[in-house]
Design an enzyme around this catalytic site. Sequence first.
Site, short mmCIF file in Angstrom:
data_model
loop_
_atom_site.label_atom_id
_atom_site.label_comp_id
_atom_site.label_asym_id
_atom_site.label_seq_id
_atom_site.Cartn_x
_atom_site.Cartn_y
_atom_site.Cartn_z
CB CYS A 1 -0.95 0.01 1.19
SG CYS A 1 -1.94 -1.47 1.29
CG ASN B 1 -6.69 -1.29 1.59
OD1 ASN B 1 -6.03 -0.80 0.68
ND2 ASN B 1 -6.14 -1.86 2.65
CG HIS C 1 -3.40 3.05 2.80
ND1 HIS C 1 -3.90 2.74 1.55
CD2 HIS C 1 -3.34 1.87 3.48
CE1 HIS C 1 -4.13 1.44 1.48
NE2 HIS C 1 -3.81 0.89 2.64
N1 ACO Z 1 -18.13 -9.82 9.52
C1 ACO Z 1 -18.47 -10.18 10.78
N2 ACO Z 1 -17.57 -10.56 11.69
C2 ACO Z 1 -16.29 -10.55 11.33
C3 ACO Z 1 -15.85 -10.18 10.05
C4 ACO Z 1 -16.84 -9.80 9.13
N3 ACO Z 1 -16.55 -9.42 7.87
N4 ACO Z 1 -14.52 -10.27 10.00
C5 ACO Z 1 -14.10 -10.67 11.20
N5 ACO Z 1 -15.16 -10.85 12.02
C6 ACO Z 1 -15.19 -11.28 13.41
C7 ACO Z 1 -13.94 -12.05 13.80
O1 ACO Z 1 -14.07 -13.41 13.44
C8 ACO Z 1 -13.90 -11.83 15.27
O2 ACO Z 1 -14.81 -12.73 15.88
P1 ACO Z 1 -14.42 -13.48 17.25
O3 ACO Z 1 -14.19 -12.36 18.24
O4 ACO Z 1 -15.61 -14.31 17.51
O5 ACO Z 1 -13.17 -14.22 16.94
C9 ACO Z 1 -14.44 -10.43 15.45
O6 ACO Z 1 -15.17 -10.13 14.25
C10 ACO Z 1 -13.37 -9.37 15.66
O7 ACO Z 1 -12.35 -9.57 14.66
P2 ACO Z 1 -11.09 -8.64 14.60
O8 ACO Z 1 -10.25 -9.05 13.43
O9 ACO Z 1 -10.43 -8.63 15.93
O10 ACO Z 1 -11.79 -7.22 14.31
P3 ACO Z 1 -11.16 -5.81 14.29
O11 ACO Z 1 -11.96 -4.90 15.12
O12 ACO Z 1 -9.68 -5.82 14.49
O13 ACO Z 1 -11.42 -5.35 12.77
C11 ACO Z 1 -10.25 -5.23 10.66
C12 ACO Z 1 -10.89 -6.13 11.72
C13 ACO Z 1 -11.31 -4.38 10.04
C14 ACO Z 1 -9.59 -6.12 9.61
C15 ACO Z 1 -9.17 -4.34 11.32
O14 ACO Z 1 -8.34 -5.11 12.14
C16 ACO Z 1 -8.31 -3.62 10.30
O15 ACO Z 1 -8.77 -2.77 9.57
N6 ACO Z 1 -7.03 -3.91 10.29
C17 ACO Z 1 -6.08 -3.19 9.43
C18 ACO Z 1 -6.23 -3.55 8.00
C19 ACO Z 1 -5.31 -2.63 7.22
O16 ACO Z 1 -5.16 -1.48 7.53
N7 ACO Z 1 -4.65 -3.08 6.24
C20 ACO Z 1 -3.75 -2.11 5.60
C21 ACO Z 1 -2.83 -2.69 4.82
S1 ACO Z 1 -3.63 -3.70 3.61
C22 ACO Z 1 -2.43 -3.95 2.45
O17 ACO Z 1 -1.32 -3.63 2.62
C23 ACO Z 1 -2.86 -4.71 1.20
#
Ligand code: ACO
Length: 337
Positions: A124, A294, A264
Amino acid sequence: MNTTNQTAAVPGRRVAIVGTGSYAPERVLTNAELEKMVDTTDEWIVTRSGIRERHIARADEATSDMASEAALRALESAGVKAEELDLLIVATVTPDMPFPNTACFVQKRIGAKHATCFDLEAACSGFLFAVDTARQYLLAGTIKTALVIGAEKLSSVTDWQDRGTCVLFGDGAGAVVLRAVDGERGILATVTGSDGSLTELLNIPAGGSRTPTTHETVDQRLHYMKMVGREVFKHAVRSMGEAAGRALEQCGLTVNDVACVIPHQANIRIIEAIRDRLGLPPERFFVNLDRYGNTSAASVPLALDQAVRAGRIKAGDVVVLVAFGGGFTWAATVMRW
Ligand code: ACO
């Protein structure tokens, strides 16, 4: 390991963006449609990421096709002909093929017959790394005009059975034309960095020389993006906040001088956290991730082009571009528009 480098602006000569362009595929995939594909809800996606919809390329549309559209629009806005380009860099993690490079496909498509063409991969952060690379050529005076494109068909490496990632990504492209200019405008400072100790947190495990493609790797879905979301989140906030702060410090500016930040577009909560870290109000951040998700290397130039065309950036404004991605990699660029 932290390998952050700093490149100070050369006095008397600056490199400026003289044209921008972008492209998003026609097809829009909404959260409501994703609810039918995986176990998720619109409410979860919006509250956790801020994303409502994303654009998805046609099956016959490759990264270079989107990159070429964005390139033609950037050339038009700059009033530059493709034959005038000396350098053409495409930042992408989703090249048309392992080789030849995607930039060569763009060259053929737009007729940039005098350009040296190559791809640059820094996930990214790739677009800002590529802008910094082109800037070095321009400051050295070895070339006159460069085109830098960030373009991605992330839908081709997205696991549409993995709800943890498939709701986050989209396809698109953004491009800028760069030239050395006289006067006050142009890039004032850039900070780039990488941390190769964290490669396991965000990657595509198979398809490279480490794990070549086999029937087994395909069956195990190892050709799709894998991400430890929570860890990526923490590093993204810290690295982007620090990089933006250091880039501003390097050119003697403070956050109060900043008219517009183009971050980003990965997650609205990451953007909010950076905003709080820098102490800036929401209206100074340009956000379009609700409509595009993204788009990795395309994210910053796509948002930049939209901000420029929407009149959010005016001549003389101090603009900060900041990105973070797999590797990990990060970059921040401060420019006077
Ligand atoms: N729908 C419903 N529930 C979901 C989903 C979904 N789409 N995805 C995950 N969950 C669930 C998980 O299974 C988990 O359930 P559990 O607690 O029963 O295990 C719960 O939701 C929480 O999951 P987390 O992954 O801890 O959720 P979080 O609040 O961290 O949000 C997210 C996830 C959106 C991916 C976040 O962590 C994020 O944005 N991370 C950064 C991503 C990013 O910035 N990437 C940039 C670089 S990308 C690149 O370089 C190509």
